[in-house]
Structures are given as C-alpha cells and as structure tokens.
Design an enzyme around this catalytic site. Structure first.
Site, PDB file in Angstrom:
ATOM      1  N   LYS A  98       0.868  -1.175   0.000  1.00  0.00           N
ATOM      2  CA  LYS A  98       0.000   0.000   0.000  1.00  0.00           C
ATOM      3  C   LYS A  98       0.908   1.230   0.000  1.00  0.00           C
ATOM      4  O   LYS A  98       1.711   1.418   0.921  1.00  0.00           O
ATOM      5  CB  LYS A  98      -0.894   0.002   1.241  1.00  0.00           C
ATOM      6  CG  LYS A  98      -1.831   1.180   1.284  1.00  0.00           C
ATOM      7  CD  LYS A  98      -2.668   1.191   2.557  1.00  0.00           C
ATOM      8  CE  LYS A  98      -3.324   2.561   2.691  1.00  0.00           C
ATOM      9  NZ  LYS A  98      -3.591   2.907   4.079  1.00  0.00           N
ATOM     10  N   GLY A 159      -7.441   9.463  10.023  1.00  0.00           N
ATOM     11  CA  GLY A 159      -7.585   9.519  11.477  1.00  0.00           C
ATOM     12  C   GLY A 159      -8.699  10.439  11.964  1.00  0.00           C
ATOM     13  O   GLY A 159      -8.939  10.542  13.158  1.00  0.00           O
ATOM     14  N   ALA A 185      -9.391   5.685   4.893  1.00  0.00           N
ATOM     15  CA  ALA A 185      -9.140   6.865   5.723  1.00  0.00           C
ATOM     16  C   ALA A 185     -10.380   7.733   5.940  1.00  0.00           C
ATOM     17  O   ALA A 185     -11.133   8.020   5.008  1.00  0.00           O
ATOM     18  CB  ALA A 185      -8.046   7.748   5.132  1.00  0.00           C
ATOM     19  N   GLY A 186     -10.578   8.096   7.175  1.00  0.00           N
ATOM     20  CA  GLY A 186     -11.616   9.059   7.530  1.00  0.00           C
ATOM     21  C   GLY A 186     -12.933   8.450   7.941  1.00  0.00           C
ATOM     22  O   GLY A 186     -13.768   9.129   8.537  1.00  0.00           O
ATOM     23  N   ASN A 207      -9.304   1.777  10.149  1.00  0.00           N
ATOM     24  CA  ASN A 207      -8.394   1.544  11.274  1.00  0.00           C
ATOM     25  C   ASN A 207      -8.768   2.366  12.502  1.00  0.00           C
ATOM     26  O   ASN A 207      -9.176   1.835  13.526  1.00  0.00           O
ATOM     27  CB  ASN A 207      -6.939   1.829  10.869  1.00  0.00           C
ATOM     28  CG  ASN A 207      -5.982   1.610  12.027  1.00  0.00           C
ATOM     29  OD1 ASN A 207      -5.902   0.506  12.551  1.00  0.00           O
ATOM     30  ND2 ASN A 207      -5.315   2.653  12.475  1.00  0.00           N
ATOM     31  N   THR A 208      -8.630   3.700  12.394  1.00  0.00           N
ATOM     32  CA  THR A 208      -8.797   4.543  13.587  1.00  0.00           C
ATOM     33  C   THR A 208     -10.151   4.333  14.260  1.00  0.00           C
ATOM     34  O   THR A 208     -10.232   4.282  15.489  1.00  0.00           O
ATOM     35  CB  THR A 208      -8.627   6.025  13.212  1.00  0.00           C
ATOM     36  OG1 THR A 208      -7.321   6.205  12.670  1.00  0.00           O
ATOM     37  CG2 THR A 208      -8.773   6.927  14.426  1.00  0.00           C
TER      38      THR A 208
END
Lengths: 257, 414
Positions: A98, A159, A185-186, A207-208
C-alpha cells in the site's frame, strides 16, 4: 446470497473490509479484532516492523491466514516508498504494497504525483500496488495507467473519523474508474462504511474508528456487518429517491395490468 | 559572528514577543475560555487564554479535549527512547547545569568501544530509538567524534537522535550521513536577555545561533526535530507561547518534517552548595495546563515527557497528550552498561549520591525522578491502556535492517 467474491491482486476475498494495525493500546488485541471483523486483508506500517525485537514486532500479532498489506507510512517521496516496498519484498513479507507518500505531517494528505511515480515503478516490478490517494479523477487515471491494482481514495483526512467528506469526488471515481475503489481513511462510523458500499465502492479500509473505540473488538464486528450490509444494498439496487412528496406503493395505473 | 538565517524564525519570534500576552491573559474570563475550547483550530489568543488563570476551573474540559486530540492523531501507542550520554566535557557555564564547566566533576568521554558496549546494553532492553548527547566541547567531542559515535549507534538502533551543541548545516549533514535522523534542541528560554544572564560564557551564549539550529538541522537533512523550553528559567507563559510558535512555524515551513516539543521542568542540578540554582516554580496544575493547552493548539505535534518527572505523575500525564517518553534512563556518562543488572537510573543516582563507582566522582547531569526500567515502564503503560512503540524507524537511519531475516518464522508461515 449469490457469489459475490472480491478479487484483489489475483486473490479472491469474501470480506470487503480491510483493517489496520495502528493506534491500538495493545497489539495483542489484533487477532481478536481481525476475527470479529471478518477481514482477510490487514495493513501494517513497515516502520513498525522489527524482526529483531520480540517486544516491538507487530507481525507476530497478525493471524497467519490473513493477507498482509505492508504500507509505506513515513515515506515522503516516491524514492522512499519504492525503497520501503523493495525492502519489504526482500524481507519476505510479500508483493502487496500500500503506497502512502505523505510529505505534510500536519494534514497527512497523500502526494498524488509522487504516489503515481512510486506506483508506476513498483507495478513494473511486479508488486500488487494499492495506492492511497486523494479522490482526484486525474490522479486516479494516472494510477490506472501506472498499473495500480486498485485505488484507495480517502473519505476524509486520515484519522479524522469524519466520514465521507469527499463523497462527491468518490462518486466520480466510481463512475469513471474501472479498478476496484477501496475507500480508505476518515471513515468514523459503521454507517459511513455502509454508505460507501451502497455507493458502489468495492471495499473499505478502517483503522482509527476501530482502534479508538471503547470496545475495539465489538466495533470491528460492527464494521464487518456494515460493510456487508452496504454491499448487499448495492447489489440489490437502490430504489429511486423522490425529490419531494410521496408515492403510493401501488401506482395509480396499476389496474391496467 | 553568526548571522541569523535570512528566512529564519527570528522575525516571527519578535512578532510573537510583541503580542500583548499578559493583556490577553488578564482579560481572559470564563466566556473566552469556553469560546477557545469550542474553536476547532486555536489562534494564538485562544492559546494564551487557555494558559491563563481563568482557564484553571476548566482544566478537566481542557484535558478531555487534549486526550481526544491525542487519541485521534496518535492513538494509544507511546514511543520509547532512551538518552545516551557520550561525554560530559563542557566549555559552557550555564548557571543551572550539572555539567557546567565550573562544576567540579569528573569529565570523560566514551571511546567508540565503550559506545558499542553501551549500545548493546541498551539495545538488549528492546529499545530501538536512541538519543545521543554530549556537552559543548568542540575540540574533544565535536562533529567528527559525534559522527563516529553515530556510525556505531546506527548498527544497533533504528533511529538515532542527537542532542548536542548547535552545529552548522554541514555538520548536521555529516551526522545525517553517519545515520542520525532526528535532532533535539532546547532553546531553554526565548527571552534573549534572560538567556544571556543564564549563559555567561562559552559558545552557547550565541542566542541566534541556537535559535536557528533546528532549521539548520532540517537543511542538513534531519527528518525530525524536537524543541523545548526549560520551564522554570523565565516566565513560563512567554516561553510556552514562543516554543509553540516555533514549532508551528517549522511545521508550516517544512511540512514534511516531524516537529515535536519537550516540556522539561527544571530540577535543581545534582551539586549542592553556593551555586545551586533554584528554578521558578511550575507546579503540577500549571504543568497540566501547559501540556493540555499545547496539545489543543498543535494537535499533530509530538510531545515528549522527560524522566525528570516522577513515575506516578508521568502515568497521569500520558493520556493528556504525551506521545514519547524516555525509559530506562541514565544521565551519567557510561551508565547503561554499569547498570545492566539493575535499574539504570538507580545506578546513576547511586554513582552520584554515594560515589559508589570506582572513581567516585561521576555525576549525572540532573537527577531523574522516574527510574523505571524499560520492562517496568512497558508493563505500567499496558496497564493504563497504552502500549510502548519500540519500532518507529525512519529511512534516514539503519532501521531497514530490522526487516531482514526471520520473517516467515515470526509470522508462523512456512
């Protein structure tokens, strides 16, 4: 449900949720999170990998059946991303990579030009290249031409848990780009992942939102189901949306048969 | 005579110091504090408002926001590193320092063989990030000595940082070529006059040369810089505002560079007697205020917490914005290998306080409060819901070596 496998980099996946390994309070949670989410692909920052240190080696926590997706977090230009990817391959962590090229530590937005350059070099080297990108149509076309296996547009700054702030731009990519689109992301809530899938995204990477939940394992399960629900909704075909008013479920001309 | 970098920080510092900080602080009330807390991006006025006495009743709200910002940006991983004191020769006369040239302590520098021994002892604890320090003695421990040491350290650590006297761009580039990737430079105080009082002699007296050092380090190729005031040397409001402005200015000018801030509180140096320096008091409440306000002002900025602080307090401060801590700390030259079988810091303090080493004269630069070993700190961190991050290498060092060998075995794959 009929067969709806997701083919990515030549591998057939049953789950359309990809997960990460960052920000956890204890990496020992990762196997449980992976299982609860149903994810089969997991990304790990190469900068966190330390084969020589039992204390610091995050790879020990990754279930062996999962497809490892190393990422180039920390790379500031194409050269560094390429070096990291080649090191990863030499170390035996596989051919998937990635690409994250970020040279702004404040906003952490990906550098499209450098990302495309790294993608081109690594795709030519035989890597399965999954570039993290801003949802920009021109960058996406460059990535297609450079040999990417998918494109990974951000929903909101990494994040941030702010959801699909780039919804309009992603919908353009969904319309124009034939490669799989993985929203990365986000994404802060399962409903947002679900919405991305309803829009026609091939998959989501989260993830976050999982790592920062009070109960990451339960949240991982919620995301797994949300992604699946969104995918089924997209396959089912959404009913049309009226601009205003209401419409009876039996149209007035129904009697004509 | 040093001429400041043309597009350097000094004009920005002058602008910040011309702000009516005390006026903003005096004018702050519950209304302005709550408005500042509600603002997604804080202005300098907001920051000062959060540093005012009027913000103290809202400390819990400030802490909540700081914690949320930290979790969002950094998660629950805390980077571990340890300092390695290479030498304590020093030509400076900083009035508060245990290594000052006026102090009667045994001076030594590590040979490269000793650096290797120290490096092995530290690496055996699992640490992969090292901070190499020297005093200011260009003839004995200058740029080429440091580069030699870094080449040794880079074989054992994935990230090598330096905290050494201000250097030229070329000298920083030399350290980068040797394997360093990060530099720490405490301006100590941004009050020029106070700075001159505290540094009556030695090369460090050049305020501007020090002020521009982080920028020169970046120009020399460093990927990460860490700034800091020494809280207790001067009015903390002014120094905290200045260091935050410095960090923000660097982040904007060099967006690719990681910028972090340390918040060391001055502790009395180890030597008693007539010259003992008594720092201005920054109490725990104010310290929490500074930490949390800084986190809200600069959400993406790393914050390093010194082992000057006692263990119990570090544990409480961690969730409020800290991203990096020192562990297994020993501030005596050559103390790590001596202390291999016990807590490193305990050994250093024994050296200092009882003269238990063979010379009986080595003394640490300052007394440390948190003498936990790496394993003890790691366990305590996990109990708090956080985990230590040992490996977070940058391509500048030798971290890539970490990737080689044993991968399939570690993964449990054939």
């Amino acid at each position: 449900m009929h067969c709806d496998n997701f083919v990515l980099g030549g591998k057939t996946l049953t789950s359309r949720l990809l997960i990460g390994t960052g920000k956890y309070g204890n990496d020992a949670l990762i196997p449980e999170i992976a299982e609860a989410s149903g994810a089969e692909v997991i990304t790990v920052a190469l900068r966190r990998v330390d084969m020589s240190n039992a204390k610091g080696n995050i790879l020990r926590q990754i279930p062996p059946h999962m497809q490892l997706l190393p990422n180039t977090s920390g790379a500031r230009n194409a050269d560094e991303a390429v070096r990291l990817a080649r090191l990863a391959r030499a170390a035996g962590v596989g051919d998937w990579i990635k690409i994250e090229v970020i040279s702004d530590t404040r906003h952490l937005l990906p550098d499209g030009y450098e990302t495309a350059k790294a993608t081109e070099i690594l795709a030519r080297d035989g890597f399965v290249v999954l570039p993290y990108m801003n949802p920009d149509l021109y960058v996406a076309r460059d990535l297609v031409n450079a040999g990417a296996a998918a494109v990974m547009p951000l929903g909101a700054p990494i994040g941030s848990n702010r959801g699909l702030a780039t919804r309009e731009m992603i919908s353009i990519l969904l319309e124009e780009i034939e490669l799989p689109i993985i929203v990365d992301a986000g994404i802060g809530r399962p409903s947002q992942a679900c919405e991305a899938m309803e829009m026609g995204a091939s998959a989501c990477l989260v993830n976050t939102a999982i790592a920062s939940a009070n109960d990451p394992v339960l949240m991982a399960a919620a995301f797994g189901r949300a992604v699946e629900a969104g995918r089924r909704a997209w396959l089912a075909g959404m009913g049309r949306v009226l601009d205003k008013g209401a419409e009876a479920s039996s149209p007035l001309t129904g009697f004509l048969g | 005579m040093y001429t400041a970098i043309e597009d350097g920080f000094y004009p920005e510092l002058q602008r910040v110091q011309a702000l009516d900080a005390q006026g903003v602080i005096r004018a702050a009330d519950a209304g302005t504090v709550q408005a500042a807390l509600a603002r997604p991006v804080l202005s300098e006025e907001d920051f000062l408002t959060l540093l005012s006495p009027a913000a103290l009743p809202f400390l819990e709200d400030l802490a909540r926001r700081a914690q949320a910002e930290t979790l969002r940006n950094f998660g629950r991983g805390i980077q571990f590193f340890t300092p390695l004191y290479l030498a304590n020769y020093c030509t400076n006369r900083c009035v508060y320092c245990g290594f000052s040239t006026k102090r009667d302590i045994k001076r030594r520098k590590l040979s490269l063989e000793e650096v290797e021994i120290e490096a092995k002892a530290i690496a055996a604890t699992g640490l992969r990030k090292i901070l190499a320090l020297t005093g200011d003695a260009p003839n004995l421990t200058g740029a080429s000595y440091l580069a030699d040491c870094i080449r040794v350290l880079a074989r054992h650590f994935s990230s090598v940082a330096i905290e050494v006297p201000s250097m030229t761009v070329e000298e920083y580039a030399m350290q980068v070529a040797a394997g360093a990737d990060s530099m720490t430079m405490f301006q100590e105080t941004y009050n020029h006059e106070r700075y001159l009082e505290l540094h009556p002699g030695g090369p460090k007296r050049d305020f501007l040369f020090r002020l521009d050092a982080p920028q020169r380090a970046i120009q020399g190729g460093m990927r990460s810089v860490n700034l800091g005031p020494l809280l207790g040397l001067d009015d903390w409001h002014a120094d905290v505002l200045a260091v935050a402005a410095h960090a923000r200015w660097l982040l904007r000018k060099y967006p690719q560079v990681e910028v972090s801030v340390s918040l060391p509180r001055m502790r009395p140096h180890t030597e008693g007697g007539e010259a003992q320096f008594m720092p201005l008091d920054v109490d725990n409440t104010v310290f929490v205020q500074i930490l949390t306000a800084l986190r809200c002002f600069l959400p993406q900025c790393g914050i390093t917490m010194s082992s000057r602080e006692p263990a119990w307090l570090r544990d409480k401060l961690l969730p409020l914005g800290v991203t990096r801590v020192s562990a297994g700390v020993c501030t005596a030259v050559g103390g790590h290998a001596d202390a291999a079988r016990q807590s490193c810091a305990t050994a250093a303090n024994l050296q200092a306080n009882t003269g238990a080493n063979e010379n009986g004269e080595d003394k640490p630069q300052f007394d440390i409060s948190d003498d936990r070993s790496v394993d003890e700190m790691a366990a305590d961190l996990l109990a708090l819901g956080y985990q230590p991050v040992f490996s977070d290498w940058l391509l500048g060092g030798q971290g890539a070596d970490q990737l080689t060998g044993g991968v399939n075995q570690a993964l449990g794959r054939s």
